[in-house]
Motif scaffolding. Structure first.
Motif, PDB file in Angstrom:
ATOM      1  N   ILE A 205       8.961  -4.187  10.088  1.00  0.00           N
ATOM      2  CA  ILE A 205       9.066  -2.849   9.506  1.00  0.00           C
ATOM      3  C   ILE A 205       9.871  -1.995  10.482  1.00  0.00           C
ATOM      4  CG2 ILE A 205       7.805  -0.765   8.855  1.00  0.00           C
ATOM      5  CD1 ILE A 205       5.567  -2.562   7.846  1.00  0.00           C
ATOM      6  N   SER A 206      11.064  -1.596  10.070  1.00  0.00           N
ATOM      7  CA  SER A 206      11.917  -0.788  10.945  1.00  0.00           C
ATOM      8  C   SER A 206      11.744   0.702  10.697  1.00  0.00           C
ATOM      9  CB  SER A 206      13.387  -1.173  10.755  1.00  0.00           C
ATOM     10  OG  SER A 206      13.776  -0.983   9.407  1.00  0.00           O
ATOM     11  N   SER A 207      11.200   1.051   9.530  1.00  0.00           N
ATOM     12  CA  SER A 207      10.972   2.466   9.221  1.00  0.00           C
ATOM     13  C   SER A 207       9.544   2.648   8.716  1.00  0.00           C
ATOM     14  CB  SER A 207      11.955   2.972   8.161  1.00  0.00           C
ATOM     15  OG  SER A 207      11.591   4.281   7.745  1.00  0.00           O
TER      16      SER A 207
ATOM     17  N   PHE B 103     -11.665   2.158   4.094  1.00  0.00           N
ATOM     18  CA  PHE B 103     -11.134   2.386   5.436  1.00  0.00           C
ATOM     19  C   PHE B 103     -10.427   3.741   5.469  1.00  0.00           C
ATOM     20  CE2 PHE B 103     -11.832  -2.121   5.524  1.00  0.00           C
ATOM     21  CZ  PHE B 103     -12.159  -2.397   6.842  1.00  0.00           C
ATOM     22  N   GLU B 104     -10.496   4.373   6.645  1.00  0.00           N
ATOM     23  CA  GLU B 104      -9.989   5.748   6.746  1.00  0.00           C
ATOM     24  C   GLU B 104      -8.532   5.842   7.172  1.00  0.00           C
ATOM     25  OE1 GLU B 104     -14.427   5.948   7.175  1.00  0.00           O
ATOM     26  OE2 GLU B 104     -12.871   4.774   8.184  1.00  0.00           O
ATOM     27  N   GLU B 105      -8.016   4.870   7.939  1.00  0.00           N
ATOM     28  CA  GLU B 105      -6.686   5.024   8.526  1.00  0.00           C
ATOM     29  C   GLU B 105      -5.909   3.707   8.526  1.00  0.00           C
ATOM     30  OE1 GLU B 105      -8.063   8.449  11.785  1.00  0.00           O
ATOM     31  OE2 GLU B 105      -7.048   6.635  12.486  1.00  0.00           O
ATOM     32  N   ALA B 106      -4.586   3.826   8.455  1.00  0.00           N
ATOM     33  CA  ALA B 106      -3.675   2.699   8.674  1.00  0.00           C
ATOM     34  C   ALA B 106      -2.449   3.236   9.407  1.00  0.00           C
ATOM     35  CB  ALA B 106      -3.265   2.055   7.355  1.00  0.00           C
ATOM     36  N   TRP B 107      -2.088   2.580  10.501  1.00  0.00           N
ATOM     37  CA  TRP B 107      -0.952   2.986  11.321  1.00  0.00           C
ATOM     38  C   TRP B 107       0.101   1.892  11.246  1.00  0.00           C
ATOM     39  CZ3 TRP B 107      -1.043   7.670  14.151  1.00  0.00           C
ATOM     40  CH2 TRP B 107      -2.266   8.353  14.105  1.00  0.00           C
ATOM     41  N   ILE B 108       1.346   2.258  11.010  1.00  0.00           N
ATOM     42  CA  ILE B 108       2.426   1.305  10.755  1.00  0.00           C
ATOM     43  C   ILE B 108       3.498   1.442  11.819  1.00  0.00           C
ATOM     44  CG2 ILE B 108       4.236   0.629   9.138  1.00  0.00           C
ATOM     45  CD1 ILE B 108       1.137   2.399   7.837  1.00  0.00           C
ATOM     46  N   GLY B 109       3.916   0.304  12.387  1.00  0.00           N
ATOM     47  CA  GLY B 109       4.817   0.308  13.526  1.00  0.00           C
ATOM     48  C   GLY B 109       6.292   0.394  13.186  1.00  0.00           C
ATOM     49  N   GLU B 110       7.093   0.590  14.216  1.00  0.00           N
ATOM     50  CA  GLU B 110       8.561   0.607  14.122  1.00  0.00           C
ATOM     51  C   GLU B 110       9.130  -0.377  15.145  1.00  0.00           C
ATOM     52  OE1 GLU B 110      12.477   3.345  15.208  1.00  0.00           O
ATOM     53  OE2 GLU B 110      10.480   4.255  15.300  1.00  0.00           O
ATOM     54  N   HIS B 111       9.864  -1.372  14.651  1.00  0.00           N
ATOM     55  CA  HIS B 111      10.500  -2.343  15.537  1.00  0.00           C
ATOM     56  C   HIS B 111      11.825  -2.773  14.928  1.00  0.00           C
ATOM     57  CE1 HIS B 111       6.108  -2.614  16.163  1.00  0.00           C
ATOM     58  NE2 HIS B 111       6.442  -2.683  17.440  1.00  0.00           N
ATOM     59  N   HIS B 112      12.739  -3.209  15.788  1.00  0.00           N
ATOM     60  CA  HIS B 112      14.097  -3.500  15.327  1.00  0.00           C
ATOM     61  C   HIS B 112      14.643  -4.842  15.812  1.00  0.00           C
ATOM     62  CE1 HIS B 112      14.437   0.681  13.898  1.00  0.00           C
ATOM     63  NE2 HIS B 112      13.784   0.997  15.004  1.00  0.00           N
TER      64      HIS B 112
ATOM     65  N   ILE C 123      -6.819   6.930   1.899  1.00  0.00           N
ATOM     66  CA  ILE C 123      -6.593   6.472   3.263  1.00  0.00           C
ATOM     67  C   ILE C 123      -5.458   7.270   3.907  1.00  0.00           C
ATOM     68  CG2 ILE C 123      -4.936   4.648   2.615  1.00  0.00           C
ATOM     69  CD1 ILE C 123      -6.293   2.891   4.768  1.00  0.00           C
ATOM     70  N   LYS C 124      -5.645   7.646   5.175  1.00  0.00           N
ATOM     71  CA  LYS C 124      -4.594   8.362   5.887  1.00  0.00           C
ATOM     72  C   LYS C 124      -3.625   7.353   6.486  1.00  0.00           C
ATOM     73  CE  LYS C 124      -5.228  12.326   7.635  1.00  0.00           C
ATOM     74  NZ  LYS C 124      -5.513  13.489   8.514  1.00  0.00           N
ATOM     75  N   LEU C 125      -2.349   7.729   6.525  1.00  0.00           N
ATOM     76  CA  LEU C 125      -1.283   6.800   6.905  1.00  0.00           C
ATOM     77  C   LEU C 125      -0.509   7.376   8.080  1.00  0.00           C
ATOM     78  CD1 LEU C 125      -0.170   6.194   3.224  1.00  0.00           C
ATOM     79  CD2 LEU C 125      -1.456   4.575   4.636  1.00  0.00           C
ATOM     80  N   GLY C 126      -0.442   6.598   9.171  1.00  0.00           N
ATOM     81  CA  GLY C 126       0.209   7.089  10.373  1.00  0.00           C
ATOM     82  C   GLY C 126       1.371   6.220  10.814  1.00  0.00           C
ATOM     83  N   THR C 127       2.317   6.835  11.499  1.00  0.00           N
ATOM     84  CA  THR C 127       3.392   6.066  12.127  1.00  0.00           C
ATOM     85  C   THR C 127       2.845   5.517  13.433  1.00  0.00           C
ATOM     86  OG1 THR C 127       4.241   8.047  13.242  1.00  0.00           O
ATOM     87  CG2 THR C 127       5.190   7.491  11.103  1.00  0.00           C
ATOM     88  N   GLY C 128       2.932   4.184  13.591  1.00  0.00           N
ATOM     89  CA  GLY C 128       2.269   3.591  14.737  1.00  0.00           C
ATOM     90  C   GLY C 128       3.162   2.652  15.534  1.00  0.00           C
ATOM     91  N   VAL C 129       4.171   3.167  16.183  1.00  0.00           N
ATOM     92  CA  VAL C 129       4.530   4.579  16.307  1.00  0.00           C
ATOM     93  C   VAL C 129       6.019   4.732  16.027  1.00  0.00           C
ATOM     94  CG1 VAL C 129       2.753   5.089  18.036  1.00  0.00           C
ATOM     95  CG2 VAL C 129       4.989   4.294  18.794  1.00  0.00           C
ATOM     96  N   VAL C 130       6.458   5.994  15.845  1.00  0.00           N
ATOM     97  CA  VAL C 130       7.891   6.274  15.855  1.00  0.00           C
ATOM     98  C   VAL C 130       8.350   6.260  17.312  1.00  0.00           C
ATOM     99  CG1 VAL C 130       9.653   8.025  15.458  1.00  0.00           C
ATOM    100  CG2 VAL C 130       7.901   7.617  13.732  1.00  0.00           C
ATOM    101  N   SER C 131       9.349   5.430  17.590  1.00  0.00           N
ATOM    102  CA  SER C 131       9.896   5.332  18.954  1.00  0.00           C
ATOM    103  C   SER C 131      10.884   6.479  19.145  1.00  0.00           C
ATOM    104  CB  SER C 131      10.580   3.980  19.147  1.00  0.00           C
ATOM    105  OG  SER C 131       9.657   2.930  18.919  1.00  0.00           O
TER     106      SER C 131
END
Length: 399
Positions: free
Chosen positions: A56-58, A40-49, A73-81
């Protein structure tokens, strides 16, 4: 960026409140490693509080750990609020990750999804989108090496500049969240950013896809830019198994918990089932796939008809099934869905077709060659026998 359809996940994540959070986060890291191994080429990781599920908060911390476990694999913030952060601090963290990952980080941004997060920070929900724009435009200036002095309602910068230049030229890819409203498309078009269509298969989100993409393209033209459809990413949920029956049985593990949370907390919610079985309603509306790799292919075909040439399909990570079946689902996608959209087997299929169509000729030639070998062998054996007979006669005569 245009080319083969990329694939990956959008990891919020979703973890029920009846399981150990430490183990859940460790499984998320293991999942990213598994996806890397599957190609897989991409993974985007969220921000929630808040709200207890999306823990995942960071995303930056998570990406730093995931990068050390993976290789491509490329790693993205999904998303920084962005309204939750001073833009200088956010920019510095991303550029540090750009170096730590050697160019594998992507910067996804948004206004913040959960109103409860904004409430705890004392931010008016109505101001979040404007603050996101304010912060992002400053961050882009910092990425470009500018020195920024600015005072806004919610942050002040004095002679602010980055002390590290980006590892990636000119800077890491930036993508903005887009769902139903036109704000994401406008921002992407103005600054030539990627778009994360986080509700692409939700009925309202699906209906808005072409509209928001058109807004992005028109805004880009107005600003002397051209949008690249390869930077457009569409998000939707899937769970795959060998058969539809197996897939439905496997999602009994966690589907109802996810549906209750997602339907009550997420502003996009779920499509109304009108009294139908929730799984039937999801599948019939096109909101999600619970089925086979063929069903996944049909879903992506449907999205490609809506937005031709879009760059990546991101599966919404949901934990509907247990971890082993979840990994198997991604493996099936990698084995049977990705090759379809990469045309990976075209040459193989052509070769098989050619060999099959000409099999009579080829097999006949092979059988003829085998027969010739047998005849040749027999002739050689007969010649050896004659030679041995002549030697025996000669020896006898000499005696």
């Amino acid at each position: 960026m245009t080319g083969k359809l990329r694939s990956g996940i959008f990891l919020a994540p979703f973890h029920p409140v009846d399981e150990d959070p430490t183990l859940a986060i460790r499984r998320d890291l293991e999942l990213i490693d598994w996806l890397d191994k599957q190609g897989f080429e991409e993974a985007w990781i969220g921000e929630h509080h808040s709200a207890g599920y999306e823990i995942i908060s960071s995303p930056e911390l998570f990406i730093a750990a995931a990068a050390e476990r993976t290789s491509r694999i490329k790693l993205g913030t999904g998303v920084v609020s962005l309204p939750y952060h001073n833009p200088l601090m956010a920019a510095n963290r991303i550029i540090q990750l750009d170096h730590m990952t050697r160019g594998r980080v992507m910067f996804g941004v948004g206004p913040g999804l959960l109103p409860s997060d904004a409430h705890m920070l004392g931010i008016e929900v109505a101001k979040q989108r404007d603050r996101m724009v304010e912060a992002l435009e400053v961050i882009l200036r910092l990425f470009k090496g500018e020195t920024v002095s600015i005072e806004t309602e919610w942050f002040t910068l004095q002679n602010a500049r980055l002390q590290l230049k980006p590892f990636t030229a000119p800077y890491p890819e930036v993508a903005v969240a887009s769902s139903v409203t036109p704000s994401g498309g406008k921002l992407a078009g103005k600054h030539q950013l990627g778009m994360l269509c986080v509700a692409a298969t939700n009925t309202a989100g699906y209906d808005a896809l072409a509209i928001n993409w058109d807004i992005a393209q028109k805004t880009a033209i107005e600003n002397g830019r051209v949008m690249d459809p390869g930077a457009l990413r569409l998000v939707g949920p899937m769970h795959l198994a060998e058969t539809r029956e197996e897939a439905r049985a496997q999602v009994k593990f966690g589907f109802e918990k996810w549906r209750h949370y997602f339907g009550s907390i997420n502003p996009m919610g779920l499509d109304a089932g009108n009294g139908k079985d929730p799984i039937d309603a999801m599948i019939e509306s096109g909101q999600g796939i619970i089925g086979t790799p063929d069903d996944a292919i049909a879903q992506i075909d449907r999205l490609q008809q809506k937005i031709p040439g879009f760059g990546a399909y991101l599966m919404l990570a949901h934990n509907w099934a247990n971890f082993e079946n979840t990994k198997k689902s991604y493996e099936l996608f990698a084995r049977h869905v990705k090759p379809k959209f990469h045309q990976a087997n075209e040459a193989r299929e052509a070769s098989l077709k050619w060999a099959t169509e000409n099999s009579g000729e080829f097999i006949g030639a092979a059988m003829n060659a085998a027969m010739q070998t047998i005849v040749k062998h027999q002739a050689e054996e007969e010649a050896k026998a004659k030679a041995q007979g002549a030697q025996t006669k000669g020896a006898t005569a000499a005696d």
